[in-house]
Design a protein around this motif. Structure first.
Motif, PDB file in Angstrom:
ATOM      1  N   CYS A  47      38.792  75.320  86.196  1.00 31.61           N
ATOM      2  CA  CYS A  47      39.919  75.116  85.235  1.00 31.61           C
ATOM      3  C   CYS A  47      39.437  74.946  83.718  1.00 31.61           C
ATOM      4  CB  CYS A  47      40.809  73.745  85.557  1.00 31.61           C
ATOM      5  SG  CYS A  47      41.641  73.789  87.062  1.00 31.61           S
ATOM      6  N   THR A  48      38.300  75.473  83.176  1.00 27.45           N
ATOM      7  CA  THR A  48      37.933  75.216  81.938  1.00 27.45           C
ATOM      8  C   THR A  48      38.625  76.300  81.010  1.00 27.45           C
ATOM      9  OG1 THR A  48      35.921  76.294  82.492  1.00 27.45           O
ATOM     10  CG2 THR A  48      35.675  74.029  82.475  1.00 27.45           C
ATOM     11  N   GLY A  49      39.122  77.460  81.826  1.00 27.60           N
ATOM     12  CA  GLY A  49      39.741  78.634  80.944  1.00 27.60           C
ATOM     13  C   GLY A  49      41.098  78.625  80.896  1.00 27.60           C
ATOM     14  N   ASP A  50      41.878  77.660  81.578  1.00 31.03           N
ATOM     15  CA  ASP A  50      43.257  77.673  81.658  1.00 31.03           C
ATOM     16  C   ASP A  50      44.035  76.797  80.683  1.00 31.03           C
ATOM     17  OD1 ASP A  50      43.316  79.389  84.303  1.00 31.03           O
ATOM     18  OD2 ASP A  50      42.186  77.527  84.960  1.00 31.03           O
ATOM     19  N   GLU A  51      45.410  77.259  80.403  1.00 30.03           N
ATOM     20  CA  GLU A  51      46.159  76.499  79.560  1.00 30.03           C
ATOM     21  C   GLU A  51      46.682  75.383  80.271  1.00 30.03           C
ATOM     22  OE1 GLU A  51      46.682  76.944  76.291  1.00 30.03           O
ATOM     23  OE2 GLU A  51      45.852  78.790  75.879  1.00 30.03           O
ATOM     24  N   ALA A  52      47.217  74.377  79.748  1.00 31.50           N
ATOM     25  CA  ALA A  52      47.621  73.289  80.296  1.00 31.50           C
ATOM     26  C   ALA A  52      48.737  73.494  81.399  1.00 31.50           C
ATOM     27  CB  ALA A  52      47.996  72.157  79.301  1.00 31.50           C
ATOM     28  N   ALA A  53      49.755  74.550  80.833  1.00 30.50           N
ATOM     29  CA  ALA A  53      50.672  74.939  81.694  1.00 30.50           C
ATOM     30  C   ALA A  53      50.370  75.454  83.032  1.00 30.50           C
ATOM     31  CB  ALA A  53      51.715  75.846  80.932  1.00 30.50           C
ATOM     32  N   GLU A  54      49.287  76.460  82.989  1.00 25.36           N
ATOM     33  CA  GLU A  54      48.924  77.188  84.015  1.00 25.36           C
ATOM     34  C   GLU A  54      48.311  76.075  85.055  1.00 25.36           C
ATOM     35  OE1 GLU A  54      45.906  80.536  83.268  1.00 25.36           O
ATOM     36  OE2 GLU A  54      46.779  80.208  81.233  1.00 25.36           O
ATOM     37  N   CYS A  55      47.686  75.087  84.578  1.00 24.31           N
ATOM     38  CA  CYS A  55      46.978  74.292  85.503  1.00 24.31           C
ATOM     39  C   CYS A  55      47.985  73.374  86.168  1.00 24.31           C
ATOM     40  CB  CYS A  55      46.162  73.400  84.780  1.00 24.31           C
ATOM     41  SG  CYS A  55      44.444  73.654  84.836  1.00 24.31           S
ATOM     42  N   ARG A  56      49.015  72.857  85.501  1.00 20.98           N
ATOM     43  CA  ARG A  56      50.147  72.397  85.939  1.00 20.98           C
ATOM     44  C   ARG A  56      50.885  73.113  86.901  1.00 20.98           C
ATOM     45  NH1 ARG A  56      53.663  70.974  88.477  1.00 20.98           N
ATOM     46  NH2 ARG A  56      55.444  69.701  88.074  1.00 20.98           N
ATOM     47  N   HIS A  57      50.957  74.355  86.957  1.00 18.14           N
ATOM     48  CA  HIS A  57      51.823  75.096  87.630  1.00 18.14           C
ATOM     49  C   HIS A  57      50.960  75.590  88.925  1.00 18.14           C
ATOM     50  CE1 HIS A  57      54.518  75.846  83.950  1.00 18.14           C
ATOM     51  NE2 HIS A  57      55.231  74.767  84.883  1.00 18.14           N
ATOM     52  N   CYS A  58      49.663  75.842  88.657  1.00 13.09           N
ATOM     53  CA  CYS A  58      49.095  76.334  89.506  1.00 13.09           C
ATOM     54  C   CYS A  58      48.714  75.076  90.642  1.00 13.09           C
ATOM     55  CB  CYS A  58      47.606  76.614  89.178  1.00 13.09           C
ATOM     56  SG  CYS A  58      46.178  76.564  90.416  1.00 13.09           S
ATOM     57  N   LEU A  59      48.613  73.762  90.129  1.00 14.84           N
ATOM     58  CA  LEU A  59      48.514  72.652  91.074  1.00 14.84           C
ATOM     59  C   LEU A  59      49.926  72.407  91.768  1.00 14.84           C
ATOM     60  CD1 LEU A  59      46.090  69.936  89.518  1.00 14.84           C
ATOM     61  CD2 LEU A  59      46.042  70.891  91.721  1.00 14.84           C
ATOM     62  N   GLY A  60      51.160  72.683  91.076  1.00 12.11           N
ATOM     63  CA  GLY A  60      52.422  72.559  91.758  1.00 12.11           C
ATOM     64  C   GLY A  60      52.400  73.092  92.916  1.00 12.11           C
ATOM     65  N   ARG A  61      52.107  74.708  92.687  1.00 10.70           N
ATOM     66  CA  ARG A  61      52.036  75.618  93.938  1.00 10.70           C
ATOM     67  C   ARG A  61      51.122  75.194  95.178  1.00 10.70           C
ATOM     68  NH1 ARG A  61      51.994  79.314  89.742  1.00 10.70           N
ATOM     69  NH2 ARG A  61      49.882  79.530  89.961  1.00 10.70           N
ATOM     70  N   ARG A  62      50.015  74.711  94.752  1.00 10.20           N
ATOM     71  CA  ARG A  62      49.026  74.479  95.496  1.00 10.20           C
ATOM     72  C   ARG A  62      49.636  73.242  96.468  1.00 10.20           C
ATOM     73  NH1 ARG A  62      43.249  75.372  94.679  1.00 10.20           N
ATOM     74  NH2 ARG A  62      43.225  77.028  93.067  1.00 10.20           N
ATOM     75  N   MET A  63      50.161  72.124  95.730  1.00 11.11           N
ATOM     76  CA  MET A  63      50.577  71.251  96.683  1.00 11.11           C
ATOM     77  C   MET A  63      51.839  71.531  97.459  1.00 11.11           C
ATOM     78  SD  MET A  63      48.694  68.390  95.860  1.00 11.11           S
ATOM     79  CE  MET A  63      47.460  69.562  95.760  1.00 11.11           C
ATOM     80  N   GLU A  64      52.759  72.496  96.819  1.00 12.24           N
ATOM     81  CA  GLU A  64      53.879  72.871  97.800  1.00 12.24           C
ATOM     82  C   GLU A  64      53.404  73.569  98.992  1.00 12.24           C
ATOM     83  OE1 GLU A  64      56.616  75.177  95.204  1.00 12.24           O
ATOM     84  OE2 GLU A  64      56.992  73.502  94.048  1.00 12.24           O
TER      85      GLU A  64
END
Ligand code: SAM
Ligand code: FES
Length: 357
Positions: free
Chosen positions: A313-330
């Motif tokens: 996650c060192t190259g990702d914008e905050a929003a990307e990380c937030r949404h990526c984790l949201g999808r992963r949890m879903e």
């Protein structure tokens, strides 16, 4: 071993001998048993809600020289940075818009941030975001300093004890640092009313089963609201560059045991766990974890807060990380909630807390 896991589930503790037995007689079957029981306990206490913390890594200057850490003082290859107050507040603003209701200010032990500067920063964040919790993770300080942070409005404090065994502690840190001082800081933080987080690295160099037994016993006695564990991962510019990383299996098993021992604890599925396995954080949640900590730091500094090699996650914008984790949890039947995500005390603890008022 299943009986010991059942016993841990029922009694929420084990004796030293039982811990030793459980930790030294591992099998895939008992590991799985503990992990699925822990998953059920997580669901019973926290449902399918996963709490998010917006992590702001605001400085990588550090006066300490922990042998395992990439931002240790002696690492001359580290490119040092500090975020300004405005930059930190901008991270909070972005985080708030993305639904975060907890911010975690983490950094090395950086003398630039005097008590006065920290207190002012805490006031500003709490004034702007009164509905958010603020967590600090800036290392060992005096009681007076911790009190000033608390009075300014900080709600939580993360300070991993790293290892509860003084001899093991001595192999991971220079002589200027002490296990007793670190443990004492944790007791002070609890006394001051912080929701307090301890924790250790899984598979840190020289870690033995006996050290782990001491970790579990210490954590039970401290009864922290949060416990952060993640695999040790070597960093190329540290004395431990050649050491092996902690494993996925060990981390998931210990997470499960922590959930059984401290059913109400807030347990993150850490970035380090996501670094050693592409599904590490999802597996962490399915083994009892209930918190994830996406990164809110500006992308320009992410690669500089390199505690260990290969950090994700060192190259990702905050929003990307937030949404990526949201999808992963879903994908695993959970949902990230926009909530402060405070500790939920058990019924015995609630009455103890009320009686001590
Ligand atoms: N300075 C603060 C402190 O001491 O608590 C916060 C920052 S410190 C870098 C945060 C945590 O990173 C440490 O408690 C440690 O457990 C973890 N850490 C450091 N180096 C690591 C490594 N090589 N692998 C995994 N975790 C590491
Ligand atoms: Fe950061 Fe997936 S959590 S990109």
């Amino acid at each position: 071993m299943k009986e010991l896991i059942d016993r841990l589930y029922e009694m929420e503790q084990l004796s030293r001998e039982e811990w030793k037995m459980l930790l030294s007689h591992r099998s895939e079957e008992t590991d799985q048993y503990a992990r699925s029981l822990a998953d059920k306990v997580r669901q019973k206490v926290y449902g399918n809600d996963i709490y998010v913390r917006g992590l702001i890594e605001f400085t990588n200057y550090c006066r300490n020289d922990c042998y395992y850490c990439g931002i240790r003082r002696s690492n001359k290859n580290a490119q040092r940075y500090r975020l300004t107050e405005d930059e930190i507040l901008f991270c909070c603003q972005q985080g708030y818009e993305l639904g975060f209701r907890t911010f975690v200010l983490q950094g090395g032990e950086d003398g630039y941030y005097t008590d006065d500067k920290m207190v002012e920063l805490i006031h500003k964040i709490k004034e702007k975001y009164p509905d958010c919790a603020l967590t600090l993770s800036v290392g060992e300080k005096s009681e007076e300093t911790y009190r000033a942070y608390r009075e300014a409005g900080a709600d939580r404090y993360l300070l991993r004890h790293e290892t509860a065994d003084p001899a093991h502690y001595g192999k991971l840190h220079p002589d200027s640092m002490s296990c007793e001082n670190r443990k004492n800081c944790l007791r002070v933080l609890k006394k001051l009313g912080f929701q307090t987080g301890a924790g250790f690295m899984v598979g840190s160099p020289y870690q033995t089963v006996d050290d782990l037994v001491e970790d579990f016993i210490f954590l039970k006695e401290l009864n922290p609201e949060m416990v952060g564990i993640g695999p040790f991962i070597a960093h190329q510019d540290t004395p431990f560059r050649e050491e092996k990383s902690g494993t996925l299996e060990d981390t998931l098993f210990y997470l499960a045991l922590l959930r059984l021992m401290l059913p109400h604890a807030l347990l993150p599925a850490t970035t380090a766990l996501g670094t050693i396995h592409p599904k590490g954080r999802e597996l962490g949640v399915k083994s009892g974890a209930n918190v994830v900590m996406p990164n809110l730091s500006p992308v320009s500094v992410r690669k500089k807060y390199m505690l260990y090699d290969g950090k994700i996650c060192t190259g990702d914008e905050a929003a990307e990380c937030r949404h990526c984790l949201g999808r992963r949890m879903e994908m695993i039947g959970c949902q990230i909630v926009s909530d402060r995500g405070d500790y939920k005390p058990g019924c015995c603890e609630r009455s103890e807390r009320n009686n001590s008022r």
